[in-house]
Motif scaffolding. Structure first.
Motif, PDB file in Angstrom:
ATOM      1  N   LYS A  96       0.825  -1.213   0.000  1.00 20.80           N
ATOM      2  CA  LYS A  96       0.000   0.000   0.000  1.00 20.80           C
ATOM      3  C   LYS A  96       0.860   1.264   0.000  1.00 20.80           C
ATOM      4  O   LYS A  96       1.935   1.303   0.589  1.00 20.80           O
ATOM      5  CB  LYS A  96      -0.922   0.005   1.220  1.00 20.80           C
ATOM      6  CG  LYS A  96      -2.015  -1.059   1.145  1.00 20.80           C
ATOM      7  CD  LYS A  96      -2.946  -0.969   2.337  1.00 20.80           C
ATOM      8  CE  LYS A  96      -4.196  -1.828   2.145  1.00 20.80           C
ATOM      9  NZ  LYS A  96      -3.947  -3.160   1.645  1.00 20.80           N
ATOM     10  N   SER A  97       0.361   2.282  -0.693  1.00 17.20           N
ATOM     11  CA  SER A  97       0.987   3.596  -0.637  1.00 17.20           C
ATOM     12  C   SER A  97       0.743   4.219   0.729  1.00 17.20           C
ATOM     13  O   SER A  97      -0.341   4.068   1.307  1.00 17.20           O
ATOM     14  CB  SER A  97       0.406   4.518  -1.716  1.00 17.20           C
ATOM     15  OG  SER A  97       0.956   4.236  -2.981  1.00 17.20           O
ATOM     16  N   GLU A  98       1.753   4.910   1.224  1.00 15.73           N
ATOM     17  CA  GLU A  98       1.642   5.622   2.488  1.00 15.73           C
ATOM     18  C   GLU A  98       2.301   6.980   2.331  1.00 15.73           C
ATOM     19  O   GLU A  98       3.186   7.147   1.486  1.00 15.73           O
ATOM     20  CB  GLU A  98       2.327   4.838   3.617  1.00 15.73           C
ATOM     21  CG  GLU A  98       1.734   3.457   3.866  1.00 15.73           C
ATOM     22  CD  GLU A  98       2.554   2.656   4.875  1.00 15.73           C
ATOM     23  OE1 GLU A  98       3.631   3.154   5.265  1.00 15.73           O
ATOM     24  OE2 GLU A  98       2.121   1.552   5.229  1.00 15.73           O
ATOM     25  N   PRO A  99       1.918   7.966   3.123  1.00 18.55           N
ATOM     26  CA  PRO A  99       2.582   9.265   3.043  1.00 18.55           C
ATOM     27  C   PRO A  99       4.092   9.127   3.192  1.00 18.55           C
ATOM     28  O   PRO A  99       4.574   8.479   4.123  1.00 18.55           O
ATOM     29  CB  PRO A  99       1.967  10.027   4.230  1.00 18.55           C
ATOM     30  CG  PRO A  99       0.628   9.410   4.417  1.00 18.55           C
ATOM     31  CD  PRO A  99       0.810   7.952   4.100  1.00 18.55           C
ATOM     32  N   TYR A 102       4.977   6.630  -1.264  1.00 18.91           N
ATOM     33  CA  TYR A 102       3.953   6.404  -2.279  1.00 18.91           C
ATOM     34  C   TYR A 102       4.472   5.452  -3.365  1.00 18.91           C
ATOM     35  O   TYR A 102       5.673   5.362  -3.613  1.00 18.91           O
ATOM     36  CB  TYR A 102       3.529   7.728  -2.911  1.00 18.91           C
ATOM     37  CG  TYR A 102       2.714   8.596  -1.981  1.00 18.91           C
ATOM     38  CD1 TYR A 102       1.394   8.260  -1.672  1.00 18.91           C
ATOM     39  CD2 TYR A 102       3.261   9.734  -1.398  1.00 18.91           C
ATOM     40  CE1 TYR A 102       0.635   9.049  -0.813  1.00 18.91           C
ATOM     41  CE2 TYR A 102       2.506  10.534  -0.532  1.00 18.91           C
ATOM     42  CZ  TYR A 102       1.202  10.184  -0.244  1.00 18.91           C
ATOM     43  OH  TYR A 102       0.456  10.953   0.612  1.00 18.91           O
ATOM     44  N   ARG A 103       3.527   4.786  -4.012  1.00 21.82           N
ATOM     45  CA  ARG A 103       3.869   3.757  -4.991  1.00 21.82           C
ATOM     46  C   ARG A 103       3.220   4.040  -6.342  1.00 21.82           C
ATOM     47  O   ARG A 103       2.162   4.658  -6.422  1.00 21.82           O
ATOM     48  CB  ARG A 103       3.425   2.374  -4.498  1.00 21.82           C
ATOM     49  CG  ARG A 103       4.158   1.919  -3.247  1.00 21.82           C
ATOM     50  CD  ARG A 103       3.645   0.591  -2.723  1.00 21.82           C
ATOM     51  NE  ARG A 103       4.392   0.157  -1.537  1.00 21.82           N
ATOM     52  CZ  ARG A 103       5.512  -0.562  -1.583  1.00 21.82           C
ATOM     53  NH1 ARG A 103       5.999  -0.957  -2.758  1.00 21.82           N
ATOM     54  NH2 ARG A 103       6.147  -0.892  -0.476  1.00 21.82           N
ATOM     55  N   ASP A 323       3.463  14.776  -2.902  1.00 23.08           N
ATOM     56  CA  ASP A 323       4.318  14.200  -1.858  1.00 23.08           C
ATOM     57  C   ASP A 323       5.402  15.191  -1.448  1.00 23.08           C
ATOM     58  O   ASP A 323       6.437  15.306  -2.096  1.00 23.08           O
ATOM     59  CB  ASP A 323       4.946  12.897  -2.373  1.00 23.08           C
ATOM     60  CG  ASP A 323       5.770  12.187  -1.312  1.00 23.08           C
ATOM     61  OD1 ASP A 323       5.797  12.665  -0.164  1.00 23.08           O
ATOM     62  OD2 ASP A 323       6.395  11.160  -1.648  1.00 23.08           O
TER      63      ASP A 323
END
Length: 392
Positions: A96-99, A102-103, A323
Motif C-alpha cells: 500500500k501507498s503511504e505518506p 507512495y507507490r 508528496d
C-alpha cells in the motif's frame, strides 16, 4: 485461397488440428483457433481511416499491406493459427501507498515475465509439435511486434471478438490474454469467427480517463494513457494529471468490462506478478542507474523503452500525490539531471506540491535552465505557485 489438398489430406489436417487443440494446454496455451490466410481487406480500410485521422501510435508496422496480407509474411500461406495465454488481473497482498512512501503501478500486461518471451516459448513448442508431424511445413511465428494484426487474426480464428475497448475479448478468459499467431503452409480447416458480443454496452468508452476511445473499437493513441506512459518526451499538463500514479500502461477499459468481472488467472507460473516490482516505491526509481534498472526490471515488458519513461512517470506520480517528502529529490532532478524531460517534468511536479523549498528550487532552475521546453515548464510551475498564493 485455393488449395489442391486431396480428400485424404483434408482428413489428415482435420485430425492434426484436433491433436494440436488437445495438446495446447500442455504447451501452455489457453486457447487456440484456426483461420484462413486470406487478406484482411476490410481491416485495411479501417487502418487507412485510422491513419488519416492521426490516431496511430507510431509503434505499429507502418506498411498496411504487411499488416493485412499474410502472404507478405509467408509465401503461399494456407492458414493462420491464433494462440492466447491468460494472465492474472489481481495482485495478491498488494503493498500500500503511504505518506512519504507512495507507490506507482504497472499495468497487468507487464506482470510476470515479459510476455513476448512467454509467448515465443509456447509458440516455439507449438511449432515443434507441428513439424514433428509435418516436417516440411513452413511456419512463421509472430508476437505483438509481428506485421499482422493480432486482434484481427484472433477474431477470424474464433479466439475472441474485438471489443469496443480495442482489446480481444474471449468468452472464457475475458480480455486478460496475450495473443500471438502463426502463418503456415498447412491448410487447416478454419474455425468459425466470433462475432461482436459487446452489444449496446459502452462502459469502457465512458470510463476511459482521457476520452481516447473515440468510438467503438476506435482508439486515438495520442490520448491513450497506455501509449503516453511509453513515450519519452514531454507530456501535457492535462495528461499528466490523468496519468495518476501509472508507471506503465493503463487497465481502466479492461477493469470495467463486464466480461472480465471476477476473472483472474493464476495457472501460468511465469506470468504471476511480484508485488514490489509491479507496485514499486516511487522515490527509489529516480535514483536508479541504467544498470540497476535493467537488473531489477529488465525481464518485464515495461522495460522495453528503458528507464527514462518510467522515471518520468514516477516524477508525475509524485506530483499527483503532492508528496512533500519528495521535494528534495525532485529538486535534485530539476537542478542536476542531464535529461531536459526529467528536469521539466520535475518542475511540474514541484509546482503541484508547492511550498517554500519547491519555490526556491524552481527559482534557481529558472536562472540556469538552457533547454527551452524545460524552461517553459519551470516558468509555468512558478506561475502556478504564484496563483496559489494569490488564492490563499
Amino acid at each position: 485461397m485455393e488449395t489442391t489438398t486431396a480428400p485424404d489430406d483434408r482428413e489428415f489436417y482435420a485430425k492434426l488440428k484436433e491433436e494440436i487443440r488437445d495438446a495446447a494446454p500442455k504447451l501452455g496455451i489457453d486457447k487456440i483457433g484456426f483461420a484462413s490466410a486470406e487478406p484482411f481487406g476490410e481491416l485495411k480500410q479501417i487502418l487507412l481511416r485510422h491513419r488519416e485521422q492521426g490516431y496511430e501510435s507510431g509503434f505499429e508496422e507502418p506498411d498496411l499491406d504487411k499488416r493485412t496480407d499474410p502472404a507478405l509474411s509467408l509465401e503461399r500461406p494456407q492458414s493462420l493459427i491464433s494462440v492466447a495465454i491468460a494472465y492474472p488481473s489481481k495482485l495478491p497482498n498488494p503493498p500500500k501507498s503511504e505518506p512519504g512512501a507512495y507507490r506507482g503501478i504497472v499495468s497487468r500486461s507487464s506482470w510476470g515475465e515479459d510476455y513476448h518471451k512467454a509467448l515465443r516459448k509456447r509458440m516455439a513448442a507449438l511449432e515443434s509439435f507441428i513439424k514433428e508431424r509435418v516436417p516440411d511445413a513452413r511456419i512463421e511465428s509472430m508476437v505483438d511486434t509481428g506485421a499482422l494484426s493480432d486482434r484481427a487474426v484472433a477474431q477470424r480464428a474464433g479466439v475472441g471478438w474485438s471489443g469496443k475497448n480495442c482489446a480481444t475479448i474471449t468468452p472464457e478468459w475475458g480480455s486478460w490474454v496475450y495473443l500471438g499467431e502463426l502463418v503456415t503452409s498447412i491448410p487447416f480447416p478454419p474455425d468459425r469467427p466470433l462475432t461482436d458480443q459487446c452489444g449496446d454496452c459502452t462502459i469502457c468508452i465512458d470510463a476511459c480517463p482521457t476520452g481516447a476511445l473515440v468510438g467503438p473499437g476506435q482508439l486515438n493513441s495520442s490520448r491513450c494513457i497506455s501509449f503516453v506512459t511509453q513515450t519519452k518526451g514531454f507530456v501535457s499538463d492535462e495528461l499528466m494529471r490523468k496519468i495518476g500514479n501509472r508507471l506503465y500502461g493503463c487497465d481502466t477499459c479492461q477493469i470495467v468490462c463486464p466480461v472480465n468481472k471476477g476473472k483472474n488467472w493464476t495457472h501460468q507460473p511465469d506470468l504471476q506478478p511480484e508485488p514490489e516490482k509491479v507496485k514499486p516505491l516511487l522515490k527509489p526509481l529516480l535514483t536508479m542507474s541504467n544498470k540497476q534498472f535493467r537488473e531489477r526490471y529488465g525481464d518485464m515488458a515495461a522495460s522495453w523503452r528503458g528507464r527514462k519513461p518510467i522515471q518520468r512517470n514516477a516524477v508525475i506520480a509524485l506530483g499527483n500525490f503532492r508528496d512533500a517528502s519528495a521535494v528534495p529529490l525532485l529538486s535534485d532532478v530539476l537542478l542536476h539531471d542531464d535529461r531536459p524531460v526529467l528536469r521539466g517534468t520535475s518542475a511540474w511536479a514541484l509546482g503541484r506540491i508547492g511550498g517554500a523549498e519547491a519555490r526556491e528550487a524552481l527559482k534557481e532552475a529558472e536562472r540556469t535552465e538552457a533547454d527551452p521546453e524545460a524552461a517553459e515548464r519551470i516558468r509555468e510551475a512558478l506561475a502556478q505557485l504564484a496563483g496559489n498564493d494569490e488564492r490563499a
